[in-house]
Write a protein that holds these residues in place. Sequence first.
Motif, PDB file in Angstrom:
ATOM      1  N   GLY A 120      40.995  28.304  33.547  1.00 53.85           N
ATOM      2  CA  GLY A 120      41.068  29.880  33.301  1.00 53.85           C
ATOM      3  C   GLY A 120      40.304  30.674  34.036  1.00 53.85           C
ATOM      4  N   ARG A 121      40.686  31.983  34.447  1.00 51.55           N
ATOM      5  CA  ARG A 121      39.912  32.981  35.434  1.00 51.55           C
ATOM      6  C   ARG A 121      38.416  32.837  34.991  1.00 51.55           C
ATOM      7  N   GLY A 122      38.310  32.828  33.519  1.00 54.33           N
ATOM      8  CA  GLY A 122      36.957  33.252  33.082  1.00 54.33           C
ATOM      9  C   GLY A 122      35.976  32.146  33.463  1.00 54.33           C
ATOM     10  N   LEU A 177      33.387  32.771  39.047  1.00 53.40           N
ATOM     11  CA  LEU A 177      32.716  33.903  39.391  1.00 53.40           C
ATOM     12  C   LEU A 177      33.662  35.053  40.219  1.00 53.40           C
ATOM     13  N   CYS A 178      33.597  36.270  39.569  1.00 54.18           N
ATOM     14  CA  CYS A 178      34.234  37.422  40.252  1.00 54.18           C
ATOM     15  C   CYS A 178      33.269  38.141  41.302  1.00 54.18           C
ATOM     16  N   GLN A 179      33.628  37.944  42.573  1.00 51.98           N
ATOM     17  CA  GLN A 179      32.534  38.746  43.555  1.00 51.98           C
ATOM     18  C   GLN A 179      32.334  39.960  43.063  1.00 51.98           C
ATOM     19  N   ARG A 180      33.495  40.712  42.764  1.00 49.28           N
ATOM     20  CA  ARG A 180      33.217  42.361  42.712  1.00 49.28           C
ATOM     21  C   ARG A 180      32.546  42.582  41.528  1.00 49.28           C
ATOM     22  N   ARG A 181      32.887  41.954  40.529  1.00 50.24           N
ATOM     23  CA  ARG A 181      31.891  42.235  38.941  1.00 50.24           C
ATOM     24  C   ARG A 181      30.329  41.889  39.245  1.00 50.24           C
ATOM     25  N   CYS A 212      32.266  37.129  35.356  1.00 51.59           N
ATOM     26  CA  CYS A 212      33.336  36.050  35.589  1.00 51.59           C
ATOM     27  C   CYS A 212      34.498  37.224  35.892  1.00 51.59           C
ATOM     28  N   SER A 213      35.611  36.361  36.395  1.00 46.16           N
ATOM     29  CA  SER A 213      36.885  36.968  36.605  1.00 46.16           C
ATOM     30  C   SER A 213      37.632  37.263  35.284  1.00 46.16           C
ATOM     31  N   GLU A 214      38.304  38.199  35.240  1.00 45.24           N
ATOM     32  CA  GLU A 214      39.243  38.499  34.035  1.00 45.24           C
ATOM     33  C   GLU A 214      40.311  39.261  34.642  1.00 45.24           C
ATOM     34  N   ASP A 220      42.462  41.622  33.630  1.00 50.42           N
ATOM     35  CA  ASP A 220      42.814  42.969  33.524  1.00 50.42           C
ATOM     36  C   ASP A 220      41.705  43.634  34.036  1.00 50.42           C
ATOM     37  N   LEU A 221      40.768  43.096  34.551  1.00 43.82           N
ATOM     38  CA  LEU A 221      39.807  43.773  35.351  1.00 43.82           C
ATOM     39  C   LEU A 221      39.758  43.460  37.133  1.00 43.82           C
ATOM     40  N   CYS A 222      40.668  42.769  37.365  1.00 44.41           N
ATOM     41  CA  CYS A 222      41.166  42.183  38.529  1.00 44.41           C
ATOM     42  C   CYS A 222      41.640  43.403  39.522  1.00 44.41           C
ATOM     43  N   LEU A 223      41.078  43.893  40.571  1.00 45.28           N
ATOM     44  CA  LEU A 223      41.903  44.820  41.506  1.00 45.28           C
ATOM     45  C   LEU A 223      43.014  44.064  42.295  1.00 45.28           C
ATOM     46  N   GLY A 224      43.068  42.754  42.482  1.00 43.53           N
ATOM     47  CA  GLY A 224      43.970  42.133  42.976  1.00 43.53           C
ATOM     48  C   GLY A 224      43.968  42.720  44.752  1.00 43.53           C
ATOM     49  N   ILE A 225      45.350  42.865  45.236  1.00 48.99           N
ATOM     50  CA  ILE A 225      45.149  43.304  46.883  1.00 48.99           C
ATOM     51  C   ILE A 225      44.431  44.632  47.117  1.00 48.99           C
ATOM     52  N   HIS A 226      43.964  45.163  46.109  1.00 50.31           N
ATOM     53  CA  HIS A 226      43.059  46.568  46.342  1.00 50.31           C
ATOM     54  C   HIS A 226      41.744  46.425  46.231  1.00 50.31           C
ATOM     55  N   CYS A 227      41.411  45.217  46.209  1.00 47.00           N
ATOM     56  CA  CYS A 227      39.814  44.603  45.997  1.00 47.00           C
ATOM     57  C   CYS A 227      39.371  44.553  47.271  1.00 47.00           C
ATOM     58  N   PRO A 228      37.896  45.068  47.366  1.00 43.24           N
ATOM     59  CA  PRO A 228      37.211  45.114  48.482  1.00 43.24           C
ATOM     60  C   PRO A 228      36.593  43.809  48.762  1.00 43.24           C
ATOM     61  N   TYR A 229      36.602  42.818  47.944  1.00 40.60           N
ATOM     62  CA  TYR A 229      36.210  41.543  48.031  1.00 40.60           C
ATOM     63  C   TYR A 229      37.250  40.602  48.248  1.00 40.60           C
ATOM     64  N   LYS A 230      38.512  40.996  48.310  1.00 38.22           N
ATOM     65  CA  LYS A 230      39.725  39.684  48.430  1.00 38.22           C
ATOM     66  C   LYS A 230      39.423  38.647  49.505  1.00 38.22           C
ATOM     67  N   VAL A 255      36.871  37.193  50.086  1.00 42.21           N
ATOM     68  CA  VAL A 255      35.943  36.159  49.820  1.00 42.21           C
ATOM     69  C   VAL A 255      36.099  35.890  48.255  1.00 42.21           C
ATOM     70  N   CYS A 256      37.306  36.363  47.785  1.00 42.36           N
ATOM     71  CA  CYS A 256      37.490  36.062  46.433  1.00 42.36           C
ATOM     72  C   CYS A 256      37.922  34.573  46.015  1.00 42.36           C
ATOM     73  N   PHE A 257      37.316  34.213  44.900  1.00 42.04           N
ATOM     74  CA  PHE A 257      37.498  32.603  44.741  1.00 42.04           C
ATOM     75  C   PHE A 257      39.168  32.306  44.213  1.00 42.04           C
ATOM     76  N   ILE A 258      39.497  33.394  43.156  1.00 40.81           N
ATOM     77  CA  ILE A 258      40.795  33.129  42.842  1.00 40.81           C
ATOM     78  C   ILE A 258      41.890  33.437  43.830  1.00 40.81           C
ATOM     79  N   PHE A 259      41.547  34.047  44.730  1.00 37.10           N
ATOM     80  CA  PHE A 259      42.662  34.343  45.978  1.00 37.10           C
ATOM     81  C   PHE A 259      42.706  33.023  46.722  1.00 37.10           C
ATOM     82  N   ALA A 260      41.282  32.460  47.123  1.00 33.02           N
ATOM     83  CA  ALA A 260      41.226  31.117  47.706  1.00 33.02           C
ATOM     84  C   ALA A 260      41.875  30.005  46.824  1.00 33.02           C
TER      85      ALA A 260
HETATM   86  S1  SF4 Z   1      40.240  40.165  43.605  1.00 29.98           S
HETATM   87 FE1  SF4 Z   1      38.806  38.614  43.125  1.00 29.98          FE
HETATM   88  S2  SF4 Z   1      36.721  39.591  43.457  1.00 29.98           S
HETATM   89 FE2  SF4 Z   1      38.471  41.056  43.420  1.00 29.98          FE
HETATM   90  S3  SF4 Z   1      38.346  41.670  41.320  1.00 29.98           S
HETATM   91 FE3  SF4 Z   1      39.801  40.093  41.456  1.00 29.98          FE
HETATM   92  S4  SF4 Z   1      38.875  38.183  40.962  1.00 29.98           S
HETATM   93 FE4  SF4 Z   1      37.036  39.767  41.489  1.00 29.98          FE
END
Ligand code: SF4
Length: 717
Positions: free
Chosen positions: A125-127, A130-134, A183-185, A187-197, A199-204
């Motif tokens: 699960g996403r939780g 680690l969410c790089q942005r948060r 952690c990644s969640e 409804d808090l994920c910015l997806g393709i708008h995320c400045p950390y995408k 290096v994002c673990f979920i994307f990888a």
């Molecule tokens: S794209 Fe990755 S780093 Fe950005 S908010 Fe979502 S889970 Fe976090």
Amino acid sequence: MSKLDPKQIVSSLREGGTVAEKLSSYEPRQAQLDLLELIIQGFNEDALVMAEAGTGVGKSFAYLLPAMYFALNDEKQDVKQKSTTKPVVISTATITLQQQLFEKDIPLVASGMEKGKIKSVIMKGRGNYLCQRRFNDTLQEPPLFDFDYDELKQISQWAKTTKTGGKGELSFKPSETVWTSICSESDLCLGIHCPYKAVCFIFALRKEANNAHIIVVNHHLLFADLAARYQGAGYENAVILPPFDRLIIDEAHTIESAATSFFSSDFSRSGIFRQLGRLYRTSGSRRSHHGLLVKLNAMLPSSEDPLDAMIEAIKKIRSSAEELDEQALKLCDEERIFRLSPADDSHCDETFLKKELFPHFKALRRNILSLTNMVRDITENLSDEKIIDPAVWEIKSIVRRLENTAEICDVFCKYRKHEDEVLWIEKYSVSKDISSQRSMAIFTKAPLDLAPKLRESVFLPNKSVVCVSATLAINDDFSYWANRCGITGLEKRTLLSGCFPSPFPYSSAVLLIGPTDSPMPDEEGYEEFINEAVCRLAATAGGSALVLFTSYQSLNSAYNAAKSELEALGIRCLKQGDDDRTRLLQSFLSDETSCLFATDSFWEGVDAPGDTLRLVIICRLPFRSPNDPILEARREAVKKYGGSPFMELSLPQAAMKFKQGFGRLMRRSADRGVVAVLDSRLFKKAYGRLFLHSLPETKTSFCAFDNILQDIENFLY
Ligand code: SF4
């Protein structure tokens, strides 16, 4: 799709076969080969397969082989000559099995296959990631509550080197407060708008999953993906998982409860306060302002300053949440749980509900919507550039969470119209001391009947679904489980099933005992009998015992009664609740003569081979508590349609759990020991036969308690 070749696949697992040769202690197991053939047939005929495989059958190899051959057979080349494949998804209930499949079983089976290279991936699960942005936001801004900065420092070091970002890789267990802030969640994920995408673990992880043949997930993640597809995301695109149509569900006996938990939602005063605290808070003697709404306010032209109005709305939500909590707790005073039941309202004081409770639900809903409408008006009019600001994104997700709470309030007030949902309020002790006055109410809504949801989202859309477990049938009959999970009624689908007995020598290695002179559970003297019997049985076996209860109250009573006597004999006593589950099990496994007193979740998933476990004591037949609100509501539903809640729900549920408890004893073929059942309903009630017949053939001793002790000694020594 090219068909699987049963001959080729089965021969790889026969003596001398390519996979069999990789196994260090290979033993031919006919049940495993039979199960393998059934699963191959399931793939070839696009069928739904239900299989019960006893301990030691080796079920994971029996489904991994067809899954891997299938994924390789199905691989295609796209226009750029890149291979594309629809993966086979394997879902398990526990992280332990997920890990075992990914780390041990899949590499082993893959190494013995004659064709292709298998790519597999494990997704939790996403939780768990680690969410790089948060994480970076948390490093920059001081969090709200007491925060462990040492932990954060250690995570910082680890974050620089980890390849997966998975929590399980940490050398320590982070505290809830720290991990839930970083952690990644979804409804808090910015997806393709995320400045950390980048290096994002979920994307990888998702990229890796797109190229995998086998994806190992847990039931919760599976439901998150299937629910999104069912609600409109479709079956041809990647959602959480890449598109797939072949599914294997291991530990399938748990899918009804996993789906119930996935489709349930709840709220509490403290949860609301946590969300509000992220929006706005003050700190220090100068009461300086912090929070996402302060950031939002700063994005607006100076002529607009809605912050005061929003702070006022937050205050109102806080006070209405407190008032609701106070009233709701009055309803849970005696039983801890209060269910709003449309069918049986004898225990509902309608006047109290209408005058004292519902107005507070309505006030909370009104106040939440007043704030969320205000915030929505602002965010919807922001420029495109500001709308993708992480703070705005996070505000939007908090707004959605608060609106979800408002929706639950509405459902509670209209409970009579929501016959398909179970609604209840539970008193939760804020302090560990259960008698403490510090309590709060948790308001939960859960689906009453999962069968239609599971049918529509799991069994209909997938071409083949293989469901396997050590306990899926009762006396070789799958109808209880098939009914509960929505398989019954799928006449147009090919349905295959089979029971595959354990190869373990139960008839010589297990002694099943039951005292015929024990009081019935509702008779006077029962508790004293259990306390004495547990102590004497554990002493006779020299410890190495797992004692299974159905309530904490009887667990504590027996533990307190036995502890000093057993410890005087050198038998260490361990009790559920004294440590977390993993550490407790480690202590049990590392001390061969220890005795573990446990309830509920320990009826399954305890794997203690060899002399660590030579005695399993089942104190009471595991009927679920009548106070369980979901069971109570489901019983009412069965009754409403003219059925027998006991025969159709309580009894089969208890029989399945009983089998799980019994199954704790023999984990390897050389294991040997005793299972003691101290509930005389086994002999005195007609339904006792169902429990007995659901077990494999063993040696038995059903007689007076004193004689039983002698039989145990003779058997064990
Ligand atoms: S794209 Fe990755 S780093 Fe950005 S908010 Fe979502 S889970 Fe976090």
